[in-house]
Design an enzyme around this catalytic site. Structure first.
Site, PDB file in Angstrom:
ATOM      1  N   ARG A  47       0.734  -0.805  -0.048  1.00 50.31           N
ATOM      2  CA  ARG A  47       0.024  -0.111  -0.091  1.00 50.31           C
ATOM      3  C   ARG A  47       1.180   1.000  -0.123  1.00 50.31           C
ATOM      4  O   ARG A  47       1.780   1.208   0.087  1.00 50.31           O
ATOM      5  CB  ARG A  47      -1.139  -0.051   1.215  1.00 50.31           C
ATOM      6  CG  ARG A  47      -0.534  -0.806   2.331  1.00 50.31           C
ATOM      7  CD  ARG A  47       0.690  -0.102   3.137  1.00 50.31           C
ATOM      8  NE  ARG A  47       0.451   1.233   3.061  1.00 50.31           N
ATOM      9  CZ  ARG A  47       0.923   2.244   3.555  1.00 50.31           C
ATOM     10  NH1 ARG A  47       2.332   1.644   3.634  1.00 50.31           N
ATOM     11  NH2 ARG A  47       0.685   3.632   3.588  1.00 50.31           N
ATOM     12  N   GLY A  48       0.283   2.103  -0.076  1.00 50.01           N
ATOM     13  CA  GLY A  48       0.953   3.592  -0.408  1.00 50.01           C
ATOM     14  C   GLY A  48       1.215   3.518  -1.330  1.00 50.01           C
ATOM     15  O   GLY A  48       1.967   2.931  -2.356  1.00 50.01           O
ATOM     16  N   ALA A  49       0.943   5.595  -2.089  1.00 52.20           N
ATOM     17  CA  ALA A  49       0.539   5.697  -3.748  1.00 52.20           C
ATOM     18  C   ALA A  49       1.786   5.175  -4.091  1.00 52.20           C
ATOM     19  O   ALA A  49       1.786   4.093  -5.805  1.00 52.20           O
ATOM     20  CB  ALA A  49       0.148   6.939  -4.073  1.00 52.20           C
ATOM     21  N   ARG A  85      -7.745   0.011  -6.760  1.00 54.22           N
ATOM     22  CA  ARG A  85      -7.893   0.251  -5.916  1.00 54.22           C
ATOM     23  C   ARG A  85      -8.479   2.102  -6.619  1.00 54.22           C
ATOM     24  O   ARG A  85      -7.338   2.336  -7.116  1.00 54.22           O
ATOM     25  CB  ARG A  85      -6.529   0.560  -4.785  1.00 54.22           C
ATOM     26  CG  ARG A  85      -6.268  -0.418  -4.202  1.00 54.22           C
ATOM     27  CD  ARG A  85      -5.549   0.055  -2.306  1.00 54.22           C
ATOM     28  NE  ARG A  85      -6.143   0.638  -1.784  1.00 54.22           N
ATOM     29  CZ  ARG A  85      -5.180   1.592  -0.783  1.00 54.22           C
ATOM     30  NH1 ARG A  85      -4.216   1.110  -0.510  1.00 54.22           N
ATOM     31  NH2 ARG A  85      -6.371   2.219   0.253  1.00 54.22           N
ATOM     32  N   ASP A 233      -1.852  10.826  -1.995  1.00 52.27           N
ATOM     33  CA  ASP A 233      -2.617   9.636  -3.028  1.00 52.27           C
ATOM     34  C   ASP A 233      -2.575  10.850  -4.253  1.00 52.27           C
ATOM     35  O   ASP A 233      -2.885   9.277  -5.235  1.00 52.27           O
ATOM     36  CB  ASP A 233      -3.463   9.158  -2.554  1.00 52.27           C
ATOM     37  CG  ASP A 233      -2.808   8.432  -1.521  1.00 52.27           C
ATOM     38  OD1 ASP A 233      -3.115   8.338  -0.062  1.00 52.27           O
ATOM     39  OD2 ASP A 233      -2.787   7.361  -1.214  1.00 52.27           O
ATOM     40  N   LYS A 244      -4.308  10.281   3.222  1.00 49.94           N
ATOM     41  CA  LYS A 244      -5.408   8.963   4.464  1.00 49.94           C
ATOM     42  C   LYS A 244      -6.070   9.988   5.275  1.00 49.94           C
ATOM     43  O   LYS A 244      -5.644  10.667   5.332  1.00 49.94           O
ATOM     44  CB  LYS A 244      -3.917   8.607   4.809  1.00 49.94           C
ATOM     45  CG  LYS A 244      -4.606   7.486   6.078  1.00 49.94           C
ATOM     46  CD  LYS A 244      -5.434   6.251   5.409  1.00 49.94           C
ATOM     47  CE  LYS A 244      -5.044   5.719   4.474  1.00 49.94           C
ATOM     48  NZ  LYS A 244      -5.313   4.549   3.490  1.00 49.94           N
TER      49      LYS A 244
HETATM   50  O1  MRU Z   1      -4.392   3.418   2.331  1.00 44.61           O
HETATM   51  P1  MRU Z   1      -2.761   3.287   1.862  1.00 44.61           P
HETATM   52  O2  MRU Z   1      -1.893   2.631   3.608  1.00 44.61           O
HETATM   53  O3  MRU Z   1      -2.403   3.040   0.872  1.00 44.61           O
HETATM   54  O4  MRU Z   1      -2.939   5.022   2.554  1.00 44.61           O
HETATM   55  C1  MRU Z   1      -1.663   5.576   2.253  1.00 44.61           C
HETATM   56  C2  MRU Z   1      -1.209   7.143   2.455  1.00 44.61           C
HETATM   57  O5  MRU Z   1      -2.661   7.948   2.348  1.00 44.61           O
HETATM   58  C3  MRU Z   1       0.148   7.824   1.673  1.00 44.61           C
HETATM   59  O6  MRU Z   1       0.390   8.569   3.023  1.00 44.61           O
HETATM   60  C4  MRU Z   1      -0.051   7.941   0.640  1.00 44.61           C
HETATM   61  O7  MRU Z   1      -0.305   6.309  -0.334  1.00 44.61           O
HETATM   62  C5  MRU Z   1       1.279   8.513   0.570  1.00 44.61           C
HETATM   63  S1  MRU Z   1       3.067   7.627   0.545  1.00 44.61           S
HETATM   64  C6  MRU Z   1       4.126   8.456  -0.044  1.00 44.61           C
END
Ligand code: MRU
Length: 341
Positions: A47-49, A85, A233, A244
């Site tokens: 996870r994470g963009a 997603r 994101d 988030k």
């Molecule tokens: O639902 P997630 O864990 O994928 O959400 C992640 C976030 O909101 C992060 O802050 C965002 O993707 C930036 S990651 C460098």
């Protein structure tokens, strides 16, 4: 900095650290085909963009490697991965890049096409790490020395191919010799702050304090927080930022208390096709993420639940957007296109 193997291309498949099981267990999952990669993204093993962007690119490459009919399969593979997603634009950016590359090289032999797509996915992983290091270099000077940095969710090595965006800024500030410590919001309901940010920063020996999300206002008012740094994101053309869920509240509290609120994100997180954050699709996730904490039911059976995974922070709360190409400030409708060039 300790190396964290968020995602690797190997002969056996795409290997990822299972982020649903951290910090209790360090388990690696091998995705042997593109459907496994899609499941891993959907189920938050990764996870994470930026990390899901790299995963999707590797998913396309893996799909191509196993396809006997690239012309028919590439669109299907891309569509499947794009449905995993909806909010992080890096996912679509990465898939589009692979699809466009395929169009450019499809006159070559099947083997040459596969080799090109695999090389591109691997390059995207390496580029992401270099991008985050540049974000860190650009952001570190903004971090006040001798103060605490507040962060929300996990925008670290685990959310990227390595180093992190928001945590990259923190890491670079520490590497510069700044004496800072970090407050990490636990980030209900998925606990990315408690499980992942706390784990990552502790491994690096960065002084970290875990707080619950509802404590952020208390500490922002106290005067000890020098700045907030979060990831993103998707960022609309006017500088509205999807990140988030809970980020918006932190941003409002930061402005109320005159604490700078910084967003650290690669250019691939910008979506200049959207005029404002109102157009950003917000993912709704399973009710069980709210009713259950680590498998334990904490709510009455049958309760109705809302679980938006992201919120949108209006641009007026964003002090600056830190990218690999430089730092953008308001008016974002001018500064962001200037960075993209
Ligand atoms: O639902 P997630 O864990 O994928 O959400 C992640 C976030 O909101 C992060 O802050 C965002 O993707 C930036 S990651 C460098």
């Amino acid at each position: 900095m300790q190396r964290i193997e968020t995602i690797e291309w190997t002969a056996a498949g795409v290997v990822m650290i299972d982020q649903t099981r951290l910090p209790r267990e360090t388990v690696f999952v091998t995705c042997r085909n593109y459907l496994d990669v899609a499941d891993a993204i959907r189920n938050m093993i990764i996870r994470g963009a930026p990390a899901i962007g790299v995963a999707a690119a590797m998913g396309v490459a893996l799909g191509a490697l196993q396809s006997n009919n690239l012309e028919a399969d590439i669109p299907l593979i891309c569509e499947t991965l794009a449905k995993t997603r909806p909010t992080a634009v890096n996912l679509f950016w990465a898939i589009d890049r692979m699809r466009r590359l395929y169009e450019d090289v499809k006159h070559l032999s099947a083997q040459e096409i596969r080799d090109t797509l695999v090389a591109e996915a691997q390059a995207m992983r390496a580029n992401d790490i270099a991008t985050n290091q540049a974000i860190g270099r650009n952001g570190a000077p903004l971090v006040p020395d001798g103060k605490t940095v507040l962060t929300h969710c996990n925008a670290g090595a685990l959310a990227t191919a390595g180093f992190g965006t928001a945590l990259g800024v923190i890491r670079a500030a520490v590497e510069m010799g700044k004496k800072i410590d970090v407050f990490a919001d636990e980030t209900r309901p998925f606990l990315q702050g408690a499980r992942l940010t706390a784990w990552e920063l502790m491994r690096d020996g960065i002084d970290t304090t875990l707080i619950t999300d509802n404590m952020a206002g208390h500490f922002l008012k106290s005067g000890r927080i020098g700045c907030v740094v979060v990831g993103a994101d998707r960022i609309a053309a006017n500088g509205d930022v999807a990140n988030k869920v809970g980020t918006y509240g932190v941003a409002v509290l930061a402005k109320e208390n005159n604490v700078p609120f910084y967003v650290a994100a690669p250019i691939s997180t910008l979506d200049l096709t959207l005029r404002s954050g109102d157009e950003i699709p917000i993912e709704e996730r399973a009710a069980s993420e709210v009713t259950h904490v680590q498998g334990v039911n904490v709510a009455p059976d049958g309760i109705r639940v809302a679980n938006p995974a992201f919120d949108v922070t209006p641009n007026r709360y964003v002090s600056a957007i830190i990218t690999e190409r430089g730092v953008a400030r308001a008016p974002y409708s001018e500064s962001l296109p200037a960075l993209v060039g």
